[in-house]
Design an enzyme around this catalytic site. Structure first.
Site: not given
Length: 715
Positions: A306, A408, A339, A380
């Site tokens: 990202e 989220e 990660r 995600d």
């Protein structure tokens, strides 16, 4: 007459207001209402005797004083000797020879953070002893003992021997230096960087207490989308101030390392992990950190994901980057959490496959102090995902679970969702890595492949709202994460029961219905958002509300249409052999189940298969009818949650009762919004009427598509 009316109204307001703002979390320490039980506790607890005088032991004594004052209505006296019915606590090294001989076999069973709580008779005196190999272990034991009283359990004939099953149990704060919080729905960051290091907010201490009470032993203070400035000299001094607060509670601090920091802070021209100057910069910076914070835990890194910089910017790979940092922190016993959340617009076939493809070939090549941090699913943090295939594919590498506590994709802080149900579902999945019974939990706790280093992370839902999590009910997810991090085999029902008793009441008329409400809440959200394996159909960017129609974003995998692929022929993402073959990333025993539409669990059906609208589900319903009925079922479940809570007013203080009532009403309205918007959108392709039992939409599809939320929180 007017004066009398005014006084009467004022009097009514006073007697109907019972204030509890939720700040105390599950450490309420309310007076034990059962008088007989309280009398029993008092008769068995006459005094406290502490072995040792460390900061941690003193914190434990303070907690016992606070707990007993609230639970028993009076503090216990501090005794310099061990008399009859004394609560004795302290680490193994301070125990008397006689006590040690009685406890040695139990002490041999625990690790450095474990504890023993035992009823012991010495010289005719009956006492309760709380001990462990370290002071922090004793502190955990003290919190466990207080939980026994909070949940109204017997303290007769105690024999508790317990240790955490996972080594590194951390919260990941996605907090920025300007105090905004990415995916934060409970206010601003609790870290007041501008006032640190000089001003220590009491909230930092209470944060540490709360985490220690559930066994969390680490905190990553800053966002994975990292800012290099956190590694500057000025901020290291601020981080040191927090580390000093947390240390007595057994909590280490970790920082996110921006991979390009040598350029941004050091003035170098490269951040190539094999460059000698870059390596030296990291060595010098790490030495600076450890000089200020000797027990600094290490670094968490998000790289080449990202837009974050990483080793691939320089033609290197994840092993090169992770191992360089691992060598730098190794002399200080530090670790690197690297990660595995990576995906690219250059891999248009299936975003779900990329992390596996990038990491699995490097199994066994990471340094011993590297944990590869893997999200629970391959996309995600969806309301429901199959377990990440990496958990079945890297036996030589310690894999660290990453769960998201902040919601989220689950309605933010306004929706009540009991996440231990989600966490446990993933932990119980069988990877078949070493045959049947190779559960994700066994991969994470290291028992499947005898890992020396194990870890688990939870993306925090904590902010500076007075009740910490925005919605009091969502404190249960922070609590539940900590309890499962300590023991990933605990049942959600046990966790819900503990949390409700500690936070609200031990009254069975409250516990039984609200516990069931919590246990059902996660499935309700799946039903009204993403039933039957649908996923990532939230509106983009902020992820608030439905947006299955979005298809105009520059990267294909940012668009909800990419994930559901609805058309006249059907709906769902074909990840079977005939599609992207993401099923092939699982062990054959798992892959064969997912690959076959007849054996694929219906909860994952549209995750792995694109199916016609008239496909017959196991209950005989068509896919369209079944989907519509699931959306309606979710709405009905939230209506039931509202009805359940409406009956709890006699058992809950007024402030928290009304707060939760308001949020549940919002959740019901938004569940209907999800149902109506999604069904209207998918109905364009199915061409079918809504089945009997599904309510008609309140608005048109065009209305729902017109809704915009440019200032949704946490974006």
């Amino acid at each position: 007459m007017l004066k009398k009316v005014f006084l009467l109204v004022l009097f009514c307001i006073c007697i109907n207001t019972s204030a509890n703002n939720g700040y105390k979390l599950w450490l309420q320490y309310k007076l034990v209402e059962n008088e007989a039980l309280r009398a029993n506790y008092v008769s068995n607890l006459k005094a406290i005797h502490a072995f040792g005088d460390s900061e941690t032991i003193n914190m434990a004594m303070n907690e016992l004083d606070l707990g007993f004052s609230g639970l028993l209505g009076t503090p216990l006296k501090h005794s310099k000797t061990i008399n009859n019915k004394t609560l004795v606590f302290g680490s193994e090294s301070f125990l008397s020879t006689q006590l040690k001989s009685k406890l040695q076999s139990d002490l041999n069973k625990i690790n450095s953070e474990g504890f023993v709580i035992k009823s012991v008779q010495v010289a005719g005196n009956q006492n309760i002893v709380i001990t462990g190999k370290t002071d922090v272990g004793v502190l955990y034991g003290v919190y466990h003992f207080l939980r026994l009283l909070q949940t109204n359990q017997s303290i007769e004939n105690l024999n508790i021997v317990d240790s955490p099953k996972i080594d590194i149990r951390v919260l990941n704060h996605w907090d920025n230096l300007d105090r905004t919080v990415e995916r934060g729905y409970a206010g601003f960051s609790i870290w007041d960087w501008h006032r640190l290091p000089g001003y220590i907010d009491k909230r930092y201490i209470d944060y540490a207490r709360a985490n220690a009470s559930i066994g969390i032993n680490g905190t990553v203070l800053t966002n994975v989308n990292a800012n290099a400035y956190i590694l500057s000299e000025a901020y290291i001094e601020k981080v040191k101030a927090l580390a000093d607060v947390f240390r007595p509670y057994g909590i280490k601090v970790y920082l996110t390392a921006r991979f390009s920091a040598p350029i941004e802070l050091g003035g170098l021209k490269t951040a190539d992990p094999l460059d000698k100057e870059v390596i030296q910069w990291w060595k010098d910076k790490t030495a600076e950190i450890y000089k200020a914070i000797p027990d600094f835990g290490g670094f968490l890194v998000k790289a080449n994901s990202e837009g974050q910089p990483g080793p691939q910017n320089y033609g290197r790979n994840h092993v090169d980057g992770a191992n360089m940092l691992a060598e730098v922190v190794a002399p200080y016993n530090g670790i690197v959490m690297w990660r595995a959340f990576v995906y690219s617009e250059h891999d248009p076939e299936d975003r779900a496959k990329q992390a596996y493809d990038e990491f699995v070939p490097y199994d066994g090549q990471f340094k011993d102090n590297v944990l590869v941090q893997v999200k629970n699913g391959a996309i995600d943090f969806q309301p429901r995902e199959p377990f990440h295939p990496m958990f079945g594919a890297m036996p030589k590498t310690p894999l660290m679970m990453e769960f998201q506590i902040t919601q989220e994709y689950l309605g933010f802080s306004t929706h009540t969702v009991f996440l231990p149900e989600l966490f446990k579902e993933v932990l119980e999945e069988d990877t078949w890595q070493k045959g049947k019974g190779s559960t994700v939990a066994k991969v994470v706790d290291g028992t499947l492949s005898n890992k020396k280093l194990t870890g688990i992370a939870g993306v925090a839902n904590i902010g500076n709202d007075i009740n910490w999590t925005g919605n009091t009910m969502l404190q249960a997810n922070w609590y539940g994460y900590g309890r499962l991090a300590w023991n990933p085999y605990l049942e959600p029902k046990t966790i819900a029961d503990e949390w409700l008793r500690c936070t609200f009441s031990n009254n069975s008329n409250f516990i039984n219905p609200v516990e069931q409400m919590l246990l059902d809440s996660r499935e309700a959200v799946v039903n009204y958002m993403t039933p039957l394996g649908l996923h990532h159909i939230m509106d983009t960017g902020h992820h608030y509300g439905p947006g299955p129609w979005v298809s105009d974003l520059s990267r294909p995998e940012w668009n909800p249409k990419y994930y559901h692929k609805a058309d006249k022929l059907g709906v769902g993402f074909d990840r079977s052999k005939s599609g992207s073959h993401a099923t092939g990333q699982y062990k054959s025993e798992v892959a064969n189940v997912f690959d076959n539409v007849e054996t694929c669990p219906e909860k994952y059906l549209l995750w792995f298969h694109h199916l016609p609208w008239d496909y017959k589900l196991k209950n005989g319903k068509s896919l369209w009818d079944g989907m519509a009925l699931k959306y309606q079922e979710g709405v009905n479940q939230v209506a039931d949650m509202n009805a359940t809570w409406s009956k709890m007013k006699p058992y809950v203080d007024a402030e928290r009762y009304h707060e939760i009532s308001m949020f549940l009403k919002i959740q019901l309205n938004e569940a209907k919004w999800w149902r109506d918007a999604c069904l209207l959108y998918f109905q364009q392709f199915s061409g079918e009427d809504l089945p009997a039992g599904v309510e008609s939409p309140a608005h048109t599809l065009e209305y729902y598509q017109s809704l915009k939320f440019p200032y949704a929180p946490g974006n």
